[in-house]
Design an enzyme around this catalytic site. Structure first.
Site, PDB file in Angstrom:
ATOM      1  N   ASP A 250      21.076 -28.520  23.895  1.00 21.53           N
ATOM      2  CA  ASP A 250      20.800 -28.697  25.321  1.00 21.53           C
ATOM      3  C   ASP A 250      22.056 -29.273  25.981  1.00 21.53           C
ATOM      4  OD1 ASP A 250      18.345 -28.679  27.324  1.00 21.53           O
ATOM      5  OD2 ASP A 250      19.263 -30.648  27.596  1.00 21.53           O
TER       6      ASP A 250
ATOM      7  N   HIS B 289      12.763 -23.878  22.684  1.00 20.61           N
ATOM      8  CA  HIS B 289      13.959 -24.640  23.014  1.00 20.61           C
ATOM      9  C   HIS B 289      14.320 -25.697  21.972  1.00 20.61           C
ATOM     10  CE1 HIS B 289      17.092 -26.228  25.525  1.00 20.61           C
ATOM     11  NE2 HIS B 289      16.512 -27.408  25.638  1.00 20.61           N
TER      12      HIS B 289
END
Length: 326
Positions: free
Chosen positions: A98, A297
């Site tokens: 991220d 994710h």
């Protein structure tokens, strides 16, 4: 995971430091902690490596600077190199997930001699520079639908919604970004009149295959203590980062690099279909691109065994170049 603090030029790092051997530094994103790499830390330590997973600036027990300029990838990269110096480490493999991904690749761009390898989780390397200030682009997008990138910009707004409901927010966001939900359904809601909790789905009961009540509780306790303001500063630094990173627009990442993501990660959808091709063109020593089926994710948690195996293989190839100056 036990932690310890390290002071570097008046800045406090809280780090998970486990194992001995060539160093691997793992950088998390939002809403994470060094704890987000608990599985990889254990695997690396058992495999003969030194696993370092700091709470990144703004999070957990690490310092929370007030100025948004302190949260640019350039500023974070330089702080990470200062941490290496304080720990007596010459070179390390850097892993970024991220927001941690651009922080890690900026270390490779600014300080390549300190990086023996780079692992990007979820976010492909982006050599391009946006044509206008990011906040201007996000403001236009938010006219059409809810967009957290815009919602997070005004200081105090998201904090007032999320800080009192940290556990609920984390639970629902972890689910929404996982491979079991289509995150972009959040965009079906208008921005006007909605907060983030108004548009996120309800999460199924824990435990899930990749997250337990106890693990969620660790995150919730940390954010109950600190609030989300530090983590949100990374979003509020978008324009400052756009300026600070301008000298690296179009630059090639020359260190050995590995990319791993879930094939259901919404970041890949938002990045566009050509993102992986652009990365490959700008990373001449790209050792592999792995899209793990069914994962979203948080690939290092959702597919911990596969990520552990890929990471250990890669670090085994390049890790002999890491070392300590102690």
């Amino acid at each position: 995971m036990a932690t310890r603090t390290v002071e570097v030029d008046g800045f406090t790092w809280n780090i998970h430091d486990d194992g001995e051997g060539p160093a691997v530094v793992m950088c998390h994103g939002f809403p994470g902690l060094g704890y987000s790499f608990r599985h990889q830390s254990a695997a690396l330590a058992a495999g003969g490596f030194r696993a370092l997973a700091p709470d990144m600036p703004g999070y957990g027990g690490t310092g929370r600077p007030k100025a948004v300029e302190e949260y640019t990838s350039v500023a974070i990269a330089d702080r990470l190199v200062g941490l290496l110096d304080a720990l007596g480490i010459d070179r390390a493999v850097f892993v970024g997930h991220d927001f941690g991904a651009p922080a890690a690749w900026t270390v490779a761009l600014r300080h390549p001699s300190r990086v023996s390898g780079l692992v990007l989780l979820a976010v492909p390397y982006t050599p391009d520079r946006l044509p206008a200030r990011p906040t201007e682009l996000y403001r236009k997008m938010a006219r059409r639908h809810f967009l957290h990138l815009h919602y997070f910009q005004e200081p105090g707004v998201a904090e007032s919604e999320l800080d009192p409901r940290a556990r609920e927010f984390l639970n629902r966001l972890f689910f929404a970004l996982s491979g079991d939900y289509r995150y972009l359904d959040v965009w079906n809601h208008p921005a006007e009149g909605n907060g983030y909790l108004d548009v996120l789905p309800q999460a199924p009961d824990l435990p899930w295959e990749w997250l337990t009540e106890e693990e969620l509780g660790t995150y919730a306790a940390a954010f109950d203590r600190t609030g989300f303001g530090g983590g949100l500063s990374w979003y509020r630094a978008y324009d400052a980062n756009w300026i600070a990173s301008a000298p690296y627009a179009g630059a090639a990442v020359t260190v050995p690099t590995l990319f791993v993501a879930g094939d259901r990660d919404p970041v890949l959808t938002m990045s566009g279909t050509e993102a992986l091709e652009r990365m490959a063109a700008a990373v001449p020593d790209l050792r592999g691109v792995h899209l793990l089926a069914g994962a979203g994710h948080f690939v290092q948690m959702e597919r911990k065994d596969e990520v552990d195996a890929l990471l250990l293989h890669f670090v085994g190839e390049v890790g002999s170049a890491t070392g300590s100056s102690e």
